[in-house]
Design a protein around this motif. Structure first.
Motif, mmCIF file in Angstrom:
data_model
loop_
_atom_site.group_PDB
_atom_site.id
_atom_site.type_symbol
_atom_site.label_atom_id
_atom_site.label_comp_id
_atom_site.label_asym_id
_atom_site.label_seq_id
_atom_site.Cartn_x
_atom_site.Cartn_y
_atom_site.Cartn_z
ATOM 1 N N VAL A 83 0.842 -1.201 0.000
ATOM 2 C CA VAL A 83 0.000 0.000 0.000
ATOM 3 C C VAL A 83 0.877 1.251 0.000
ATOM 4 O O VAL A 83 0.649 2.190 -0.773
ATOM 5 C CB VAL A 83 -0.953 0.001 1.218
ATOM 6 N N ILE A 84 1.891 1.278 0.856
ATOM 7 C CA ILE A 84 2.714 2.492 0.923
ATOM 8 C C ILE A 84 3.546 2.659 -0.347
ATOM 9 O O ILE A 84 3.759 3.771 -0.825
ATOM 10 C CB ILE A 84 3.600 2.491 2.193
ATOM 11 N N ASP A 96 25.896 13.587 4.090
ATOM 12 C CA ASP A 96 25.550 14.355 2.898
ATOM 13 C C ASP A 96 24.350 13.762 2.176
ATOM 14 O O ASP A 96 24.243 13.830 0.952
ATOM 15 C CB ASP A 96 26.752 14.464 1.962
ATOM 16 N N THR A 97 23.468 13.134 2.956
ATOM 17 C CA THR A 97 22.219 12.610 2.395
ATOM 18 C C THR A 97 21.065 13.047 3.288
ATOM 19 O O THR A 97 21.245 13.303 4.482
ATOM 20 C CB THR A 97 22.243 11.066 2.314
ATOM 21 N N LEU A 98 19.903 13.123 2.688
ATOM 22 C CA LEU A 98 18.708 13.564 3.406
ATOM 23 C C LEU A 98 17.634 12.488 3.268
ATOM 24 O O LEU A 98 17.249 12.125 2.150
ATOM 25 C CB LEU A 98 18.205 14.895 2.829
ATOM 26 N N PHE A 99 17.174 11.976 4.411
ATOM 27 C CA PHE A 99 16.182 10.904 4.416
ATOM 28 C C PHE A 99 15.024 11.250 5.346
ATOM 29 O O PHE A 99 15.171 12.022 6.308
ATOM 30 C CB PHE A 99 16.806 9.590 4.912
ATOM 31 N N PHE A 100 13.899 10.605 5.069
ATOM 32 C CA PHE A 100 12.769 10.619 5.984
ATOM 33 C C PHE A 100 12.246 9.185 6.115
ATOM 34 O O PHE A 100 12.267 8.426 5.135
ATOM 35 C CB PHE A 100 11.656 11.547 5.487
ATOM 36 N N ARG A 101 11.805 8.849 7.323
ATOM 37 C CA ARG A 101 11.296 7.498 7.579
ATOM 38 C C ARG A 101 9.799 7.545 7.796
ATOM 39 O O ARG A 101 9.280 8.332 8.599
ATOM 40 C CB ARG A 101 11.958 6.907 8.829
ATOM 41 N N ALA A 102 9.093 6.678 7.066
ATOM 42 C CA ALA A 102 7.660 6.498 7.270
ATOM 43 C C ALA A 102 7.416 5.063 7.729
ATOM 44 O O ALA A 102 8.202 4.163 7.448
ATOM 45 C CB ALA A 102 6.892 6.766 5.976
ATOM 46 N N THR A 103 6.326 4.843 8.432
ATOM 47 C CA THR A 103 5.974 3.489 8.849
ATOM 48 C C THR A 103 4.619 3.109 8.287
ATOM 49 O O THR A 103 3.723 3.954 8.156
ATOM 50 C CB THR A 103 5.955 3.352 10.378
ATOM 51 N N TYR A 104 4.487 1.844 7.948
ATOM 52 C CA TYR A 104 3.209 1.316 7.470
ATOM 53 C C TYR A 104 2.633 0.333 8.482
ATOM 54 O O TYR A 104 1.759 -0.469 8.168
ATOM 55 C CB TYR A 104 3.388 0.634 6.110
ATOM 56 N N ALA A 105 3.106 0.415 9.746
ATOM 57 C CA ALA A 105 2.735 -0.597 10.734
ATOM 58 C C ALA A 105 1.376 -0.351 11.376
ATOM 59 O O ALA A 105 0.676 -1.309 11.709
ATOM 60 C CB ALA A 105 3.804 -0.667 11.828
ATOM 61 N N ALA A 106 1.006 0.893 11.579
ATOM 62 C CA ALA A 106 -0.142 1.166 12.440
ATOM 63 C C ALA A 106 -1.386 1.655 11.707
ATOM 64 O O ALA A 106 -2.501 1.203 11.993
ATOM 65 C CB ALA A 106 0.256 2.182 13.510
ATOM 66 N N ALA A 107 -1.225 2.575 10.776
ATOM 67 C CA ALA A 107 -2.384 3.205 10.142
ATOM 68 C C ALA A 107 -3.075 2.253 9.170
ATOM 69 O O ALA A 107 -2.422 1.423 8.531
ATOM 70 C CB ALA A 107 -1.951 4.467 9.402
ATOM 71 N N PRO A 108 -4.398 2.348 9.026
ATOM 72 C CA PRO A 108 -5.095 1.556 8.010
ATOM 73 C C PRO A 108 -4.702 2.011 6.610
ATOM 74 O O PRO A 108 -4.126 3.090 6.417
ATOM 75 C CB PRO A 108 -6.575 1.833 8.299
ATOM 76 N N ALA A 109 -5.038 1.187 5.618
ATOM 77 C CA ALA A 109 -4.577 1.414 4.252
ATOM 78 C C ALA A 109 -4.937 2.803 3.739
ATOM 79 O O ALA A 109 -4.101 3.484 3.116
ATOM 80 C CB ALA A 109 -5.149 0.340 3.328
ATOM 81 N N GLU A 110 -6.161 3.234 3.970
ATOM 82 C CA GLU A 110 -6.571 4.525 3.430
ATOM 83 C C GLU A 110 -5.804 5.675 4.082
ATOM 84 O O GLU A 110 -5.537 6.709 3.448
ATOM 85 C CB GLU A 110 -8.073 4.727 3.599
ATOM 86 N N GLU A 123 -3.320 8.340 2.234
ATOM 87 C CA GLU A 123 -3.526 9.781 2.398
ATOM 88 C C GLU A 123 -2.293 10.440 3.013
ATOM 89 O O GLU A 123 -1.921 11.565 2.638
ATOM 90 C CB GLU A 123 -4.751 10.035 3.270
ATOM 91 N N GLY A 124 -1.635 9.756 3.938
ATOM 92 C CA GLY A 124 -0.435 10.324 4.549
ATOM 93 C C GLY A 124 0.670 10.542 3.540
ATOM 94 O O GLY A 124 1.355 11.579 3.565
ATOM 95 N N ILE A 125 0.857 9.579 2.644
ATOM 96 C CA ILE A 125 1.881 9.743 1.603
ATOM 97 C C ILE A 125 1.480 10.840 0.619
ATOM 98 O O ILE A 125 2.328 11.608 0.139
ATOM 99 C CB ILE A 125 2.129 8.403 0.875
ATOM 100 N N ARG A 126 0.183 10.938 0.325
ATOM 101 C CA ARG A 126 -0.259 12.021 -0.559
ATOM 102 C C ARG A 126 0.091 13.376 0.046
ATOM 103 O O ARG A 126 0.599 14.276 -0.650
ATOM 104 C CB ARG A 126 -1.770 11.933 -0.789
ATOM 105 N N ARG A 127 -0.149 13.520 1.356
ATOM 106 C CA ARG A 127 0.159 14.781 2.024
ATOM 107 C C ARG A 127 1.668 15.034 2.056
ATOM 108 O O ARG A 127 2.111 16.169 1.884
ATOM 109 C CB ARG A 127 -0.412 14.776 3.441
ATOM 110 N N PHE A 128 2.431 14.000 2.293
ATOM 111 C CA PHE A 128 3.889 14.132 2.259
ATOM 112 C C PHE A 128 4.340 14.597 0.870
ATOM 113 O O PHE A 128 5.173 15.514 0.741
ATOM 114 C CB PHE A 128 4.537 12.789 2.613
#
Length: 550
Positions: free
Chosen positions: A429-430, A504-518, A522-527
């Motif tokens: 999903v993510i 010299d790198t820029l990262f962000f971490r997201a998790t797909y463990a807790a939130a439901p699929a929708e 939506e969280g990735i869309r906002r990101f």
């Protein structure tokens, strides 16, 4: 169904048969474990009964190598800790006819609990909805042991216990470790912890001293850094790639170590999260692990293998809209599909493996275990007896009722296969959302093979204010922009193994463990919208064709 005999005979014809090999030498199978258990004296299960995981192993380890001794790394603190002298008397509590006026064990008649009931899934019907409709209720009484109804009860579990944990659950843990990892040396042992963070803290106090440096991935579990720092231990980051820690880079760091320049003696510890690494999501292949192990042998490095995500290894990712890969066809196929652990290739006894139920059953259980050589497990148990004590007896009883009495080893593997498929769906999903919403000219990623985390690299050099703005300032701007858009992702800089080293790198971490699929979608869309806005991208070529003039 009655458990299988210790040595089974398979029928060949009506008048002949063939004897199955001695189970002390053949591989363990999940559905054979209970039939291969050694007969235990009832006194083994009493209040605060001492136990040794060696007594619960199903195979013979005669002829395998002994673990190396680690006296040259063991701290003065660990060497001088004598453990809890009062607990040594617990072995006499089960003596027939003895009247105990010695220990400070309260009488269970003053425990205000008569019965404990739990509703849990039946094997093969694991979902929350199925459990609600068809789950079974497990019940633990106060005096089930005395009444020969069970080997574990409230009067035992809710009293004081040994630092190693209750023998009942320790037996199950030992069998599970043998089934999955089959350590290739003779004197391995298991002992319980109250979770892997505590296990790391105790390991560092056993094996490091102030001023030491410890190797890890250059991005690592932030709590590991924060656990080590008050002990005077700093981390030295090793470069990584898609498979995690790079053995050649580690070898180069160790081979050219300059204690004066580094501000500390050459490291003798490696802390690694080999599977679904937090935060990067990287999983070391079997070949990568063997290469890392060889470097550790070369430089005499002791490995702390932290594996909370080991059983969250997912189905292969085959791309967006691709058909799902079939699940493992059997327990044997499932176990074979797992990347071999460092423990499973540890011929020296140079690995302390940290395991936990936190990611596969419940974080609140606060029950885990370590597997290491007899020498180090003995020191760990002494430390636990005068600090954390044993994990909460209430948690141990709950887990034992579920894992040993109800599911058994085979049912637990079924559960692990179930959550493997569930996490695969969440991962997909993510990834689908990233394909749909993120500007690929700015954000890149690799599909995680395991764990809970998705690691996304942002090309900060394409920011319109770079180089006037530093990488740190751009990270801050992106992070706050994402917050403004109603989403939360973790900043990569929070996971630096060593914040003093150049990044010299820029990262962000997201998790797909807790939130439901929708919500994941939506969280990735906002990101994505926040990134586009921050980088001032123009909509010239559709969703993934944004341009900012670079």
């Amino acid at each position: 169904m009655a458990p299988p005999a210790a040595i089974e005979v398979e029928a060949v014809t009506d008048t002949s048969g063939v004897t199955v090999p001695d189970p002390l030498t053949v591989p363990v199978k999940s559905n054979e474990i209970y039939g291969r258990r050694k007969k235990a004296d009832k006194r083994q299960w009493g209040v605060a009964a001492p136990s040794d995981s060696k007594d619960f192993r199903l195979r013979s380890y005669e002829g395998r190598p002994k673990a190396r001794r680690w006296d040259h790394y063991i701290t003065h603190e660990a060497k001088t800790r004598k453990g809890n002298s009062l607990k040594q008397a617990a072995k006499f509590l089960s003596t027939p006819g003895i009247i105990s006026l010695g220990g400070g064990l309260p009488s269970s008649e003053y425990f205000p609990f008569e019965e404990l009931s739990l509703k849990v899934p039946t094997v093969g019907h694991f979902s929350e909805a199925e459990t609600k409709d068809s789950g079974v209720v497990l019940t633990a009484g106060k005096h089930d042991l005395a009444n020969d109804k069970s080997i574990f009860d409230i009067s035992t579990a809710f009293n004081y216990g040994q630092g190693a944990g209750a023998a009942q659950l320790l037996r199950w843990i030992t069998e599970h470790t043998e089934l999955v990892h089959d350590p290739p040396y003779e004197d391995w042992r298991c002992t319980m912890s109250i979770g892997s963070t505590s296990g790391l803290d105790m390991a560092l106090r056993m094996l490091s001293r102030p001023g030491d440096m410890m190797l890890s991935e250059e991005y690592t579990f932030s709590a590991a850094v924060e656990t080590a720092a008050p002990l005077g231990v700093r981390l030295a980051g090793v470069p990584i790639d898609a498979e995690g820690l790079l053995p050649d880079a580690m070898d180069a760091i160790l081979s050219t170590w300059d204690a004066s320049a580094r501000g500390g003696r050459k490291p003798h510890l490696l802390y690694t999260v080999p599977t679904g690494q937090n935060p990067t999501g990287a999983t070391q292949s079997a070949a990568r692990r063997r290469a890392i192990y060889a470097v550790c042998q070369k430089h005499d490095i002791y490995i702390i293998e932290d594996e909370p995500y080991y059983f969250l290894q997912m189905q292969p990712y085959t791309g967006p809209n691709a058909p799902d890969a079939p699940p493992p066809a059997s327990h044997a196929a499932f176990l074979k599909s797992l990347v071999p652990s460092f423990l499973s290739m540890d011929t020296d006894g140079r690995v302390m493996r940290l395991d936990s139920f936190s990611k596969v059953i419940s974080p609140g259980s606060r029950v885990g275990w370590i597997t290491a050589s007899e020498q180090l497990v003995a020191l760990y148990k002494k430390h636990a007896d005068v600090s954390t004590q044993n994990p909460a007896g209430m948690s141990q009883l709950i887990l034992w009722k579920l894992l040993d009495e109800h599911w058994g080893h085979a049912g637990y593997l079924d559960w692990l296969i179930y959550i493997r498929l569930q996490y695969t769906q969440r991962r997909d999903v993510i990834l689908a959302a990233c394909e749909k919403y993120l500007p690929k000219a700015i954000v890149s990623w690799r599909p995680p093979m395991a764990g809970m985390f998705h690691w996304m690299q942002v090309d900060f050099t394409r920011h319109p204010d770079y180089p006037q703005k530093s990488i740190e300032e751009i990270e801050e701007s992106v992070f706050m922009r994402v917050i403004e858009h109603g989403a939360l992702v973790m900043r990569g800089s929070w996971f630096y193994a060593n914040s003093e080293e150049r990044h010299d790198t820029l990262f962000f971490r997201a998790t797909y463990a807790a939130a439901p699929a929708e919500k994941i979608d939506e969280g990735i869309r906002r990101f994505g919208e926040a990134v586009k806005e921050e980088f001032r991208l123009g909509k010239e070529n559709g969703v993934n064709g944004y341009s900012n003039g670079h």
